[in-house]
Write a protein that holds these residues in place. Structure first.
Motif, PDB file in Angstrom:
ATOM      1  N   UNK A   1      90.045  54.990  27.016  1.00 21.12           N
ATOM      2  CA  UNK A   1      90.026  55.805  28.233  1.00 21.12           C
ATOM      3  C   UNK A   1      91.279  56.683  28.225  1.00 21.12           C
ATOM      4  N   UNK A   2      91.098  57.974  28.481  1.00 19.55           N
ATOM      5  CA  UNK A   2      92.220  58.899  28.463  1.00 19.55           C
ATOM      6  C   UNK A   2      93.226  58.603  29.568  1.00 19.55           C
ATOM      7  N   UNK A   3      94.428  59.138  29.407  1.00 17.00           N
ATOM      8  CA  UNK A   3      95.479  58.937  30.406  1.00 17.00           C
ATOM      9  C   UNK A   3      95.054  59.460  31.779  1.00 17.00           C
ATOM     10  N   UNK A   4      94.188  60.465  31.779  1.00 17.48           N
ATOM     11  CA  UNK A   4      93.703  61.030  33.046  1.00 17.48           C
ATOM     12  C   UNK A   4      92.420  60.344  33.532  1.00 17.48           C
ATOM     13  N   UNK A   5      92.003  59.271  32.817  1.00 18.70           N
ATOM     14  CA  UNK A   5      90.793  58.547  33.205  1.00 18.70           C
ATOM     15  C   UNK A   5      89.525  59.056  32.554  1.00 18.70           C
ATOM     16  N   UNK A   6      89.646  60.059  31.700  1.00 19.21           N
ATOM     17  CA  UNK A   6      88.448  60.642  31.090  1.00 19.21           C
ATOM     18  C   UNK A   6      87.919  59.759  29.952  1.00 19.21           C
ATOM     19  N   UNK A   7      86.604  59.842  29.745  1.00 20.52           N
ATOM     20  CA  UNK A   7      85.948  59.147  28.638  1.00 20.52           C
ATOM     21  C   UNK A   7      84.727  59.970  28.245  1.00 20.52           C
ATOM     22  N   UNK A   8      84.178  59.704  27.092  1.00 18.10           N
ATOM     23  CA  UNK A   8      82.971  60.416  26.681  1.00 18.10           C
ATOM     24  C   UNK A   8      82.387  59.868  25.394  1.00 18.10           C
ATOM     25  N   UNK A   9      81.061  59.979  25.255  1.00 19.28           N
ATOM     26  CA  UNK A   9      80.349  59.573  24.041  1.00 19.28           C
ATOM     27  C   UNK A   9      79.331  60.661  23.684  1.00 19.28           C
ATOM     28  N   UNK A  10      79.268  61.001  22.409  1.00 18.33           N
ATOM     29  CA  UNK A  10      78.238  61.887  21.873  1.00 18.33           C
ATOM     30  C   UNK A  10      77.419  61.054  20.898  1.00 18.33           C
ATOM     31  N   UNK A  11      76.115  60.956  21.126  1.00 15.60           N
ATOM     32  CA  UNK A  11      75.295  60.068  20.296  1.00 15.60           C
ATOM     33  C   UNK A  11      73.846  60.533  20.291  1.00 15.60           C
ATOM     34  N   UNK A  12      73.079  59.998  19.365  1.00 15.76           N
ATOM     35  CA  UNK A  12      71.642  60.253  19.310  1.00 15.76           C
ATOM     36  C   UNK A  12      70.913  59.005  19.796  1.00 15.76           C
ATOM     37  N   UNK A  13      70.286  59.060  20.959  1.00 16.34           N
ATOM     38  CA  UNK A  13      69.589  57.869  21.479  1.00 16.34           C
ATOM     39  C   UNK A  13      68.468  57.436  20.533  1.00 16.34           C
ATOM     40  N   UNK A  14      68.378  56.147  20.280  1.00 11.60           N
ATOM     41  CA  UNK A  14      67.313  55.628  19.410  1.00 11.60           C
ATOM     42  C   UNK A  14      66.003  55.453  20.170  1.00 11.60           C
ATOM     43  N   UNK A  15      66.072  55.577  21.498  1.00 13.04           N
ATOM     44  CA  UNK A  15      64.876  55.502  22.335  1.00 13.04           C
ATOM     45  C   UNK A  15      65.169  56.230  23.646  1.00 13.04           C
ATOM     46  N   UNK A  16      64.141  56.650  24.346  1.00  8.40           N
ATOM     47  CA  UNK A  16      64.314  57.196  25.684  1.00  8.40           C
ATOM     48  C   UNK A  16      64.301  56.038  26.671  1.00  8.40           C
ATOM     49  N   UNK A  17      65.307  55.977  27.532  1.00  7.41           N
ATOM     50  CA  UNK A  17      65.333  54.888  28.497  1.00  7.41           C
ATOM     51  C   UNK A  17      66.726  54.596  28.990  1.00  7.41           C
ATOM     52  N   UNK A  18      66.921  53.380  29.447  1.00  5.71           N
ATOM     53  CA  UNK A  18      68.200  52.979  30.023  1.00  5.71           C
ATOM     54  C   UNK A  18      69.221  52.623  28.950  1.00  5.71           C
ATOM     55  N   UNK A  19      70.415  53.158  29.113  1.00  2.00           N
ATOM     56  CA  UNK A  19      71.604  52.755  28.362  1.00  2.00           C
ATOM     57  C   UNK A  19      72.654  52.410  29.415  1.00  2.00           C
ATOM     58  N   UNK A  20      73.824  52.004  28.986  1.00  2.40           N
ATOM     59  CA  UNK A  20      74.878  51.677  29.951  1.00  2.40           C
ATOM     60  C   UNK A  20      76.242  51.989  29.359  1.00  2.40           C
ATOM     61  N   UNK A  21      77.212  52.203  30.233  1.00  7.04           N
ATOM     62  CA  UNK A  21      78.619  52.281  29.838  1.00  7.04           C
ATOM     63  C   UNK A  21      79.390  51.316  30.725  1.00  7.04           C
ATOM     64  N   UNK A  22      80.556  50.886  30.232  1.00  3.47           N
ATOM     65  CA  UNK A  22      81.380  50.016  31.046  1.00  3.47           C
ATOM     66  C   UNK A  22      82.184  49.052  30.227  1.00  3.47           C
ATOM     67  N   UNK A  23      82.582  47.965  30.875  1.00  2.00           N
ATOM     68  CA  UNK A  23      83.411  46.941  30.248  1.00  2.00           C
ATOM     69  C   UNK A  23      82.541  45.958  29.469  1.00  2.00           C
ATOM     70  N   UNK A  24      83.144  45.206  28.533  1.00  2.00           N
ATOM     71  CA  UNK A  24      82.365  44.184  27.819  1.00  2.00           C
ATOM     72  C   UNK A  24      81.825  43.118  28.764  1.00  2.00           C
ATOM     73  N   UNK A  25      82.537  42.862  29.866  1.00  2.00           N
ATOM     74  CA  UNK A  25      82.151  41.832  30.814  1.00  2.00           C
ATOM     75  C   UNK A  25      81.394  42.426  31.991  1.00  2.00           C
ATOM     76  N   UNK A  26      80.298  41.784  32.365  1.00  2.00           N
ATOM     77  CA  UNK A  26      79.510  42.206  33.526  1.00  2.00           C
ATOM     78  C   UNK A  26      80.383  42.269  34.776  1.00  2.00           C
ATOM     79  N   UNK A  27      81.260  41.288  34.942  1.00  2.00           N
ATOM     80  CA  UNK A  27      82.045  41.204  36.164  1.00  2.00           C
ATOM     81  C   UNK A  27      83.057  42.333  36.306  1.00  2.00           C
ATOM     82  N   UNK A  28      83.375  43.028  35.212  1.00  2.00           N
ATOM     83  CA  UNK A  28      84.298  44.158  35.290  1.00  2.00           C
ATOM     84  C   UNK A  28      83.578  45.478  35.496  1.00  2.00           C
ATOM     85  N   UNK A  29      82.245  45.446  35.442  1.00  2.00           N
ATOM     86  CA  UNK A  29      81.469  46.654  35.709  1.00  2.00           C
ATOM     87  C   UNK A  29      80.740  47.203  34.502  1.00  2.00           C
ATOM     88  N   UNK A  30      79.420  47.229  34.577  1.00  2.00           N
ATOM     89  CA  UNK A  30      78.565  47.879  33.582  1.00  2.00           C
ATOM     90  C   UNK A  30      77.568  48.732  34.361  1.00  2.00           C
TER      91      UNK A  30
END
Length: 452
Positions: A56-85
């Motif tokens: 995560x950038x010093x200003x809070x920025x983040x980003x991913x460029x990728x090719x989805x392997x399927x159309x549908x739900x993806x997620x971003x967040x912490x490895x732990x559910x309790x920290x937010x996904x």
């Protein structure tokens, strides 16, 4: 001129490739989370699987460029559910902005119809989700949670009525998503520690009386949902407690598909299997549910971890197709002495044993001895394998495992080939590392077992 044309072609190809790529980016409010890197996750069997990670950038920025392997739900967040996904719906070529503050997210900018609907649902359910899932932050108890859930069913049905994008498949998915996520919040609340608990006189909200339904997950959309695996496990656990059911044979029919059943068994039952005897008893009852390849590998890997191919032990069974596609198992030959040869077309030492193997086959012809040759060639070399069988006049039973990382190599801890193994008439291990056919001791071993 030729160079210019090639450059143009390259640019067109590059732009075409870029058009297939998607992005998710945004700002995480500084100080609102404790993690310093963020993960991009796909949804596999109702659970998040990390596919990329970035700081995560010093200003809070983040980003991913990728090719989805399927159309549908993806997620971003912490490895732990309790920290937010935080999930989002994406198609190839789509660019999404999501800002995150603590355990809440917001989809922004020029959103697709699908993500507009998702954001609308998030807005309706964020308070309930916060109380149910992020108990370590909300400190919610039944005192405030139960009233918040009083109109849960109406919130869901009212939302479902207005889901009407041009994407028909998404509409069905999103309607199920709303129902499943609200039911998940209801169950998750019951499964998390709280500082106050209701007694028998406190009436639960109406949603709890409709949680258990026949064919609740008939569409299998639950396996496309970020919390799907967790929800399935909680649902079965809830039924087990409500009706005092301990037998999986009674509980599993509450799930509609093999993928759901395998998901529940992987999460809830495989971790408590500690011996190979327990594993074989489990597979006798449940192996048929593991027909999704990735789930089947999880089951096979546990078996390989627990199995020890010691003399006198029951053989670990395997099943592979022959050249005509017929499925054949080691266990099909109980009652006969079996020699198994593990080899590949690229293996020089394997091919060096062909003459001796042909001589051995001729010597035991007519006796209760079967020679099974299992190729660990990759799928792309299947035709090469078939041709070598003809060219080398290979007899016996010829099977194709379809790759080195297959059940037979994992179970028998095979690190190099050729490997020869002998099994007795009862289907038990004589040795998992027998002499090669060029060694006269192999023939003596087979004949000795034949006399027993």
């Amino acid at each position: 001129m030729k160079k210019i044309i090639l450059t143009v072609i390259s640019m067109v190809a590059g732009s075409s490739l870029m058009a297939q790529m998607s992005s998710i980016q945004g700002i995480i409010e500084p100080g609102s989370v404790r993690y310093t890197s963020i993960e991009l996750m796909r949804i596999e069997h109702g659970a998040p699987v990390s596919i990329a990670k970035t700081d995560i950038g010093a200003d809070g920025s983040y980003g991913f460029l990728f090719t989805p392997s399927y159309e549908g739900f993806y997620a971003v967040g912490a490895p732990s559910l309790m920290d937010g996904q935080f999930d989002f719906y994406i198609k190839k070529g789509e660019n999404i902005q999501m800002n995150i503050t603590g355990v809440q997210s917001e989809l922004l900018g020029s959103l697709s119809e699908e993500n507009q609907q998702l954001q609308q649902w998030n807005t309706l359910s964020n308070e309930i989700k916060g109380k149910a899932v992020y108990f370590n932050k909300s400190r919610s108890t039944y005192v405030d949670f139960f009233p918040a859930m009083e109109n849960a069913d109406k919130i869901v049905t009212d939302f479902q009525k207005q889901v009407n994008t041009k994407n028909v498949a998404f509409n069905a998915l999103m309607k199920d998503y709303a129902r499943m996520s609200m039911d998940f919040y209801a169950l998750n609340f019951l499964s998390t520690p709280r500082t106050a608990h209701p007694d028998a006189s406190v009436q639960r909200p109406a949603i709890y009386s409709t949680l258990v339904q026949k064919d609740k997950f008939a569409s299998n959309n639950v396996m496309k949902y970020l919390y799907g695996e967790r929800f399935v496990g909680m649902y079965i656990g809830y039924i087990a407690r409500q009706h005092d059911i301990k037998d999986d044979e009674v509980l599993l029919p509450y799930l509609s598909t093999n993928e759901q059943k395998a998901s529940y068994l992987i999460k809830g039952r495989l971790p408590i299997i500690k011996t190979y005897d327990q594993f074989t008893a489990f597979t006798e009852k449940n192996a048929s549910y593991f027909d999704v390849p990735t789930q089947k590998v999880v089951l096979e890997d546990l078996g390989a971890k627990l199995y020890q191919s010691k003399a006198g032990e029951e053989a670990s069974d395997f099943t592979y197709p022959d050249a005509n596609g017929k499925q054949i198992s080691l266990s099909d030959y109980k009652g006969k002495v079996v020699l198994v040869d593990v080899w590949a077309t690229w293996c020089g030492p394997c091919k060096a044993q062909f003459p001796a193997l042909r001589e051995l086959e001729e010597a035991v012809k007519g006796k209760d001895i079967v020679i099974i040759s299992v190729s660990v060639d990759e799928a792309k070399d299947k035709d090469k394998w078939k041709q070598m069988i003809k060219d080398e006049r290979l007899g016996g039973v010829q099977l194709f495992a379809g790759g080195w990382n297959s059940k037979i190599t994992k179970d028998y801890k095979i690190k190099g080939i050729p490997r020869f193994m002998v099994f007795n008439k009862e289907g038990k291990v004589v040795t998992s590392d027998a002499p090669r056919p060029s060694d006269p001791e192999l023939k003596k071993m087979l004949e000795a077992e034949l006399k027993k």
